[in-house]
Write a protein that holds these residues in place. Structure first.
Motif: not given
Length: 277
Positions: A163-166, A168-173, A267-270, A272-277
């Motif tokens: 969630a912290e990665r999300v 940082a990269h897509h939703n500061r709220r 929003a900052v593009p990621d 590297q992708g997520y790898g969250l599966q």
């Protein structure tokens, strides 16, 4: 206020919490939309929608362009509306994964309806596939139901990091509303040890209220009713009413903090992708 209900694994009372938290908010007179994002459609079935009547569902909005407002339906609980899920969501990772801004489909779909409600509750699939990531990108806050069992607790840390990665990269709220202990059974010594461990590890992030194991909650799900319809005086009903009150206090503090701390959403593009599966 948009809140995602997320868990790293199934069987932790996630959908029960999503349905009954949404129902408790509606019972208090707030306008609530529950969006079922799990292809199993458990939240939809729990609110009395038969499997053959799930369409039109959120899949129509996310995958085939139907306005989300056209998929909203009332429920038997006043002030509580529902967007159903369907088995079509099982292919969402494949259908939507190749799209640009693949993480933002739910956010865009909600844009035209969210302001009609005091609260939007997103019931996510377990394991953080693309639909759950979409929910976190769309949400103001997320809530984590956890049973006081070893395997469930072990997944909390990785979920919070994801969630912290999300954030940082897509939703500061995005902010943690809290960790809600569910299916708590103090007849087991292990339960007490694990509850103590959760509270020592995560401190004030853990809800003060706990949802005790209660057969009426399981019966309500089987009867396709909220706990407040099925057995309003049951322990489970009392637990979820108190959880709702604590949720409101927590989210009010989050709003105040966000007003002070946040500038414009970025929003900052990621790459590297997520790898969250």
């Amino acid at each position: 206020m948009i809140t995602a209900i997320v868990s790293k694994k199934g069987g932790v009372g996630k959908t029960t919490s999503a349905v009954n938290l949404a129902a408790a908010l509606a019972e208090s007179g707030r306008r609530v939309l529950l969006v079922d994002l799990d292809s199993q459609a458990s939240a939809s079935l729990s609110l009395g929608v038969p499997r053959q009547a799930l369409a039109p569902s959120v899949a129509d909005a996310l995958m085939w362009g139907t306005p989300l407002g056209e998929t909203v339906r009332p429920t038997a609980t006043p002030f509580l509306d529902l967007v159903t899920a369907s088995v079509d969501l099982a292919s969402a990772d494949f259908e939507l994964g190749g799209h640009r801004d693949r993480e933002s489909h739910v956010k865009r779909a909600l844009a035209r309806v969210a302001d009609d409600y005091d609260h939007v509750v997103l019931d996510c699939p377990p394991g953080l596939p693309l639909m759950a990531i979409n929910a976190l990108v769309a949400a103001d806050a997320f809530l984590v139901p956890v049973t006081p069992h070893f395997l469930a607790i072990a997944g909390v840390d990785s979920l919070l990091h994801a969630a912290e990665r999300v954030r940082a990269h897509h939703n500061r709220r995005l902010t943690l509303a809290g960790i809600l202990l569910t299916l708590v059974d103090y007849r087991s010594n292990e339960t007490r040890r694990n509850v103590d461990l959760m509270r020592e590890t995560y401190g004030s992030d853990v809800f003060g209220i706990e949802v005790r194991i209660n057969v009426r909650l399981a019966e309500a799900t089987s009867a396709a009713k909220t706990i407040f319809q099925y057995s309003p005086k049951a322990t489970g009903a009392g637990n979820y009413r108190l959880a709702m009150e604590e949720f409101l206090l927590r989210t009010a503090r989050l709003r105040e903090r966000a007003t002070v701390e946040l500038g414009e959403e970025s929003a900052v593009p990621d790459p590297q992708g997520y790898g969250l599966q």
